[in-house]
Scaffold this active site. Structure first.
Site, PDB file in Angstrom:
ATOM      1  N   HIS A  13       0.880  -1.192   0.000  1.00 15.18           N
ATOM      2  CA  HIS A  13       0.000   0.000   0.000  1.00 15.18           C
ATOM      3  C   HIS A  13       0.901   1.221   0.000  1.00 15.18           C
ATOM      4  CE1 HIS A  13      -3.773   2.216   1.463  1.00 15.18           C
ATOM      5  NE2 HIS A  13      -2.837   3.138   1.293  1.00 15.18           N
ATOM      6  N   HIS A  15       1.562   5.351  -1.678  1.00 15.89           N
ATOM      7  CA  HIS A  15       1.196   6.539  -2.464  1.00 15.89           C
ATOM      8  C   HIS A  15       2.467   7.131  -3.068  1.00 15.89           C
ATOM      9  CE1 HIS A  15      -2.909   6.681  -0.775  1.00 15.89           C
ATOM     10  NE2 HIS A  15      -2.311   6.182   0.300  1.00 15.89           N
ATOM     11  N   LYS A  99      -9.238  -0.567  -5.844  1.00  7.54           N
ATOM     12  CA  LYS A  99      -9.301   0.091  -4.547  1.00  7.54           C
ATOM     13  C   LYS A  99     -10.669   0.706  -4.309  1.00  7.54           C
ATOM     14  CE  LYS A  99      -7.910   1.916  -0.706  1.00  7.54           C
ATOM     15  NZ  LYS A  99      -6.709   2.396  -0.077  1.00  7.54           N
ATOM     16  N   HIS A 136     -10.466   0.841   1.813  1.00  9.74           N
ATOM     17  CA  HIS A 136     -10.259   1.856   2.855  1.00  9.74           C
ATOM     18  C   HIS A 136     -11.453   1.729   3.803  1.00  9.74           C
ATOM     19  CE1 HIS A 136      -8.687   5.761   4.463  1.00  9.74           C
ATOM     20  NE2 HIS A 136      -9.890   5.684   5.017  1.00  9.74           N
ATOM     21  N   HIS A 174      -4.520  -0.771   5.838  1.00 10.77           N
ATOM     22  CA  HIS A 174      -4.082  -0.003   7.008  1.00 10.77           C
ATOM     23  C   HIS A 174      -5.033  -0.120   8.205  1.00 10.77           C
ATOM     24  CE1 HIS A 174      -6.796   2.759   5.033  1.00 10.77           C
ATOM     25  NE2 HIS A 174      -5.911   3.236   4.206  1.00 10.77           N
ATOM     26  N   ASP A 247       1.511   2.579   3.539  1.00 13.19           N
ATOM     27  CA  ASP A 247       0.665   3.772   3.387  1.00 13.19           C
ATOM     28  C   ASP A 247       1.523   5.034   3.438  1.00 13.19           C
ATOM     29  OD1 ASP A 247      -1.612   5.226   2.921  1.00 13.19           O
ATOM     30  OD2 ASP A 247      -2.291   5.191   5.006  1.00 13.19           O
TER      31      ASP A 247
HETATM   32  C1  NCD Z   1      -3.557   9.015   2.148  1.00 12.65           C
HETATM   33  C2  NCD Z   1      -3.132  10.074   1.126  1.00 12.65           C
HETATM   34  O1  NCD Z   1      -2.613  11.103   1.525  1.00 12.65           O
HETATM   35  O2  NCD Z   1      -3.304   9.834  -0.074  1.00 12.65           O
HETATM   36  N1  NCD Z   1      -3.543   9.613   3.455  1.00 12.65           N
HETATM   37  C3  NCD Z   1      -3.461   8.973   4.635  1.00 12.65           C
HETATM   38  O3  NCD Z   1      -3.584   9.598   5.675  1.00 12.65           O
HETATM   39  N2  NCD Z   1      -3.234   7.675   4.693  1.00 12.65           N
HETATM   40  C4  NCD Z   1      -4.876   8.457   1.778  1.00 12.65           C
HETATM   41  C5  NCD Z   1      -5.229   7.196   2.516  1.00 12.65           C
HETATM   42  O4  NCD Z   1      -4.608   6.161   2.323  1.00 12.65           O
HETATM   43  O5  NCD Z   1      -6.166   7.228   3.318  1.00 12.65           O
HETATM   44 ZN    ZN Z   2      -3.190   5.103   1.725  1.00 18.13          ZN
END
Ligand code: NCD
Ligand code: ZN
Length: 348
Positions: A13, A15, A99, A136, A174, A247
């Site tokens: 996971h 970003h 997702k 999520h 998460h 995450d």
């Molecule tokens: C994530 C993001 O910033 O894209 N933020 C977070 O707090 N984890 C989005 C997510 O995974 O919820």
């Molecule tokens: Zn995330």
């Protein structure tokens, strides 16, 4: 024990964002991880197979010379998602998951699902073809307290959804609560959960007691200490249904340090040192490989990586923040100096 060698880990996971931010953060993940499930919550989101192919190509173009890293793409489920497009993207191995963001649950989730009857057909198709749904798991109703949103989601949304679509492989992303751990543990091998680095380290006091710490604000928000302890027990248990999803969610400092700051912790650079520290604290260094390198591929039907990552005793030499063309991004501060650092990665 002074050295630890494990199969090269994956991040289930992650970003990576796009543009300048992508170019700044990707090398940190590619240094320690061979693969990552790439979150599709760009603006606009990655909703079609064509979007995912284009995003994958931008990621590959941003990789440092000689890097050994494969992005595992996902699609962002909307009420208009086309089941045929999803199936074609899966058949070509372009995507590894879809997702689900409940509409409005987190950063860039406005296009998420509000009416679940609209996605029933896509979910049934995914169950047929064995394509996992990453969830999520938070309800978004304003009336539900933010600290209860995961537990309420399990009862009101996730459990009914899994009953409506038998056989669908689901990853609870998460997880932050003992209810999340218990729900996974009570079910079979078609249900799994990712656990982040930071939720093994902080509870809600770390965010709020003695001053507010915006860099600890993420979604789902960290919960009480009893939940952190449940997550640590699950992560270190060796149970194949729990695996690493950092995450890692970079936001620039100006985006986090404002009256309405963004949610997300940036953990890609220091996840492996922190995890080794935490697993050693729990007397469980022997299960770190299962959590970071074996359980994830097994759930996703992939082979573990053939290369290795070696860590050694001693503090890592990491910056407090990295510079991007968009502004500085602060690393997650675990509140202690990790006693392990990464020394080598082999790609045999
Ligand atoms: C994530 C993001 O910033 O894209 N933020 C977070 O707090 N984890 C989005 C997510 O995974 O919820
Ligand atoms: Zn995330």
């Amino acid at each position: 024990m002074t050295h630890l060698t494990i199969r090269t880990p994956d991040d289930w996971h992650l970003h990576l964002r796009d543009g300048a931010m992508l170019r700044a953060v990707l090398p940190w993940t590619a240094a320690h991880f061979a693969r990552a499930i790439i979150m599709p919550n760009l603006v606009p989101p990655v909703v079609t197979g064509a979007d995912a192919a284009a995003y994958r190509d931008r990621i590959l173009a941003a990789l440092p010379e000689g890097a050994d890293f494969t992005p595992l793409m996902t699609l962002y489920l909307t009420e208009d998602t086309d089941a045929d497009d999803v199936a074609a993207a899966h058949a070509s191995n372009l995507i590894r998951a879809v997702k689900l963001y409940p509409a409005g649950a987190t950063t860039n989730s406005a296009s998420g699902v509000a009416d679940f009857t609209r996605v029933q057909g896509v979910l049934e198709r995914m169950a047929d073809i064995g394509l996992p749904l990453c969830v999520h798991g938070e309800v978004t109703e304003p009336a539900v307290d933010i600290f209860d949103r995961e537990a309420v989601f399990i009862d009101r949304v996730l459990d009914p959804l899994r009953r409506r679509v038998p056989g669908l492989k689901v990853v609870m992303e998460h997880i932050t609560t003992s209810q999340g751990v218990d729900y996974v543990t009570a079910h079979g091998s078609d249900l799994a959960a990712t656990i982040t680095t930071h939720h093994l380290v902080i509870n809600r006091n770390h965010i709020l007691a003695g001053g507010i710490r915006p860099h600890y604000y993420c979604l789902p928000v960290a919960k009480r200490e009893q939940h952190r302890l449940a997550l640590r027990a699950a992560a270190t248990s060796g149970d194949a249904r729990f695996f690493l999803g950092t995450d890692s969610a970079p936001h620039t400092d100006p985006a986090k340090l404002q009256p309405c700051g963004c949610a997300g912790c940036f953990t890609a650079p220091n996840t492996m040192p922190i995890l080794a520290h935490v697993f050693e604290q729990e007397g469980a260094l022997h299960t770190l490989e299962a959590f970071a390198s074996l359980n994830g591929p097994a759930f996703y039907g992939l082979e573990p990586n053939s290369g290795t990552l070696t860590l050694a005793k001693g503090a890592p030499d990491l910056p407090a923040h990295i510079d991007t063309k968009d502004g500085p991004v602060t690393l997650f501060d675990p509140g202690f100096t990790p006693e392990w650092h990464v020394t080598a990665r082999s790609s045999c």
